[in-house]
Scaffold this motif. Structure first.
Motif, short mmCIF file in Angstrom:
data_model
loop_
_atom_site.label_atom_id
_atom_site.label_comp_id
_atom_site.label_asym_id
_atom_site.label_seq_id
_atom_site.Cartn_x
_atom_site.Cartn_y
_atom_site.Cartn_z
N ILE A 1 0.84 -1.22 -0.05
CA ILE A 1 -0.03 0.07 -0.03
C ILE A 1 0.92 1.18 -0.17
O ILE A 1 0.68 2.36 -0.79
N ASP A 2 1.91 1.30 0.63
CA ASP A 2 2.98 2.28 0.95
C ASP A 2 3.54 2.63 -0.54
O ASP A 2 3.48 3.72 -0.90
N HIS A 3 3.73 1.29 -1.28
CA HIS A 3 4.35 1.52 -2.76
C HIS A 3 3.15 2.02 -3.53
O HIS A 3 3.76 3.01 -4.51
N CYS A 4 2.12 1.93 -3.57
CA CYS A 4 1.03 2.14 -4.36
C CYS A 4 0.85 3.83 -4.32
O CYS A 4 0.62 4.49 -5.24
N ARG A 5 0.72 3.98 -2.99
CA ARG A 5 0.54 5.43 -2.56
C ARG A 5 1.42 6.38 -3.26
O ARG A 5 1.34 7.53 -3.47
N THR A 6 2.86 5.93 -2.98
CA THR A 6 3.98 6.86 -3.55
C THR A 6 3.93 6.84 -5.07
O THR A 6 4.12 7.86 -5.44
N VAL A 7 3.50 6.03 -5.67
CA VAL A 7 3.33 5.92 -7.43
C VAL A 7 2.19 6.87 -7.67
O VAL A 7 2.28 7.70 -8.58
N ALA A 8 1.08 6.75 -6.76
CA ALA A 8 -0.05 7.67 -7.10
C ALA A 8 0.06 9.02 -6.60
O ALA A 8 -0.70 9.81 -7.25
N ASP A 9 1.34 9.42 -5.99
CA ASP A 9 1.54 10.68 -5.89
C ASP A 9 2.16 11.32 -7.07
O ASP A 9 2.00 12.57 -7.41
N VAL A 10 2.83 10.47 -8.08
CA VAL A 10 3.18 11.04 -9.37
C VAL A 10 2.08 11.07 -10.60
O VAL A 10 2.07 12.08 -11.50
N MET A 11 1.35 9.96 -10.48
CA MET A 11 0.36 9.68 -11.84
C MET A 11 -0.84 8.97 -11.11
O MET A 11 -0.82 8.06 -10.12
N PRO A 12 -2.11 9.35 -11.84
CA PRO A 12 -3.31 8.43 -11.71
C PRO A 12 -3.02 6.82 -11.86
O PRO A 12 -2.22 6.51 -12.82
N VAL A 13 -3.22 6.07 -10.94
CA VAL A 13 -3.04 4.60 -10.90
C VAL A 13 -4.14 3.75 -11.24
O VAL A 13 -5.34 3.89 -10.70
N ILE A 14 -3.83 2.68 -12.17
CA ILE A 14 -5.02 1.59 -12.48
C ILE A 14 -4.23 0.37 -11.67
O ILE A 14 -3.11 -0.03 -12.21
N GLY A 15 -4.82 -0.36 -10.59
CA GLY A 15 -4.34 -1.44 -10.19
C GLY A 15 -4.32 -2.66 -11.18
O GLY A 15 -4.96 -2.66 -11.97
N PHE A 16 -3.50 -3.54 -10.81
CA PHE A 16 -3.35 -4.89 -11.59
C PHE A 16 -3.26 -5.92 -10.74
O PHE A 16 -2.26 -6.24 -10.15
N TYR A 17 -4.33 -6.77 -10.83
CA TYR A 17 -4.26 -7.99 -10.26
C TYR A 17 -4.01 -9.08 -11.00
O TYR A 17 -4.76 -9.50 -12.02
N LEU A 18 -2.64 -9.53 -11.32
CA LEU A 18 -2.11 -10.45 -12.26
C LEU A 18 -2.17 -11.82 -11.69
O LEU A 18 -2.05 -12.13 -10.43
N GLN A 19 -2.45 -12.79 -12.51
CA GLN A 19 -2.55 -14.22 -12.04
C GLN A 19 -1.38 -14.71 -11.61
O GLN A 19 -0.25 -14.31 -12.18
N THR A 20 -1.47 -15.75 -10.80
CA THR A 20 -0.41 -16.27 -10.10
C THR A 20 0.59 -17.25 -11.15
O THR A 20 1.69 -17.00 -10.98
N ALA A 21 -0.21 -17.55 -12.15
CA ALA A 21 0.48 -18.31 -13.20
C ALA A 21 1.58 -17.59 -13.96
O ALA A 21 2.50 -18.37 -14.61
N VAL A 22 1.60 -16.33 -14.00
CA VAL A 22 2.48 -15.56 -14.64
C VAL A 22 3.11 -14.56 -13.93
O VAL A 22 3.60 -13.53 -14.41
N GLY A 23 3.36 -14.65 -12.63
CA GLY A 23 4.06 -13.94 -11.93
C GLY A 23 3.46 -13.18 -10.80
O GLY A 23 3.97 -12.38 -10.08
N GLY A 24 1.78 -13.07 -10.93
CA GLY A 24 1.26 -12.30 -9.83
C GLY A 24 1.11 -13.13 -8.46
O GLY A 24 1.75 -13.90 -8.23
N ARG A 25 0.52 -12.44 -7.50
CA ARG A 25 0.31 -12.90 -6.08
C ARG A 25 -1.08 -12.79 -5.59
O ARG A 25 -1.59 -11.84 -6.12
N ARG A 26 -1.55 -13.74 -4.75
CA ARG A 26 -2.80 -13.58 -4.10
C ARG A 26 -2.91 -12.15 -3.19
O ARG A 26 -1.89 -11.96 -2.28
#
Length: 351
Positions: free
Chosen positions: A133-158
């Motif tokens: 959340i700290d990471h996301c908030r820091t990036v959002a200070d620079v630009m509007p953010v779209i979150g990305f829920y990537l599937q675990t089969a190609v490198g995402g996490r639950r």
């Protein structure tokens, strides 16, 4: 940059639901950047009716960062879209890596005129949710953010529903691409947005290539404070829509009509299974997504948009039997391909 600075028409278009292809990377036989064909791809997406483009994302190959192509690829897409289109496109830049890298990439996107960043968390596998959340908030200070829920089969996490609630509470978050390929996880995102009271600010986009149509016609009713909150998935930001894109525009239109009517009729349910069947071939599900990017490249190669299906990694190619599966879906679903449209315009796009 805050989301309130985005052009009002563009923001309304995004919230209303767009076809946003995940832009591939064009390479020549030496695996060098092919500027002519990269430009042709962007022109194709514009003329096919896409409402936006996602560049520097998984389908573009995350390795562009390792070979010095991140900025050139984003810059070329932005310039080509601006020069070619007679309408503004909603431009999304993929942002990845640890916080320092993500900030630099977001700053690059902002300088190039992108409207938002799609924030991958794949590099932060061992981080706690507080750290994420700290990471996301820091990036959002620079630009509007779209979150990305990537599937675990190609490198995402639950990620938990609590994470998505906290993420949606970040003021400069404008959307979430849901791509866990998991119904339960998808519902966690939707419920998290409602719990955050962010449903008017945060638009939901499907990245669930295994259930594109069903996502786009479904209605979700979440109880909050003993009152129902109705939610929908507005559009798609998809690697699958990097091919046969004109057909994708038609599919989204059909889904919007079905969603507005409140009825998922038999033809829509058949469409869902057919699109999923096509995606299984394009994404090489039989080989655990081994040929996920090469499959998109192969269709674009067959159409003449790409010279070959080369990826930055010489070992990355079609999986066993994938070419035959692509032949099959071409034969079984001729209504989905846009080969005639491409053939009619290819010389103009390559000029």
């Amino acid at each position: 940059m805050h989301w309130t600075e985005i052009n009002t028409t563009l923001l309304d278009n995004f919230r209303g639901g767009l076809v946003i292809p995940a832009h591939p990377l064009a390479l020549n036989s030496s695996r060098e950047f092919d500027i002519t064909r990269q430009r042709a791809l962007t022109r194709y997406y514009v003329d096919a009716g896409s409402g936006g483009l996602a560049v520097g994302v998984h389908t573009t190959q995350f390795a562009i960062r390792d070979v010095g192509l991140y900025t050139p690829v984003l810059e070329l897409a932005a310039q080509t879209a601006a020069d070619w289109a007679n309408r503004p496109l909603f431009m999304v830049a993929g942002v990845a890596g640890p916080t320092g890298q993500a900030i630099r990439e977001a700053e690059t996107a902002r300088a190039l005129g992108y409207q938002a960043v799609l924030l991958s968390l794949a590099a932060l596998k061992t981080s706690s949710e507080d750290e994420l959340i700290d990471h996301c908030r820091t990036v959002a200070d620079v630009m509007p953010v779209i979150g990305f829920y990537l599937q675990t089969a190609v490198g995402g996490r639950r990620l938990t529903r609590g994470f998505w609630r906290r993420f949606a509470q970040i003021e400069n978050v404008i959307g979430i691409k849901m791509a866990p390929f998991n119904r339960y996880a998808t519902l966690d995102v939707i419920r998290g947005v409602v719990e955050a009271r962010a449903e008017d600010r945060v638009s939901l986009y499907t990245g669930n290539d295994d259930h594109i149509v069903l996502d786009l016609v479904s209605h979700y009713r979440i109880q909050r404070d003993s009152k129902p909150v109705d939610m929908k998935i507005s559009g798609g930001l998809l690697g699958h829509w990097s091919v046969w894109t004109r057909g994708a525009v038609d599919i989204l239109g059909r889904c919007k009509k079905a969603q507005a009517s409140g009825e998922a009729k038999e033809d829509i349910l058949r469409l869902d299974s057919a699109v999923t069947d096509c995606n299984a071939a394009v994404f090489d599900v039989a080989n655990d997504f081994q040929g996920v990017i090469a499959g998109c490249h192969e269709i674009l190669r067959r159409q003449g948009l790409l010279e070959g299906r080369w990826c930055l990694d010489p070992e990355e190619d079609l999986g066993p039997g994938q070419s035959e599966e692509l032949d099959r879906i071409y034969n079984e679903y001729p209504e989905f391909n846009d080969d005639a449209f491409v053939a009619e315009n290819l010389s103009r796009w390559l000029a």
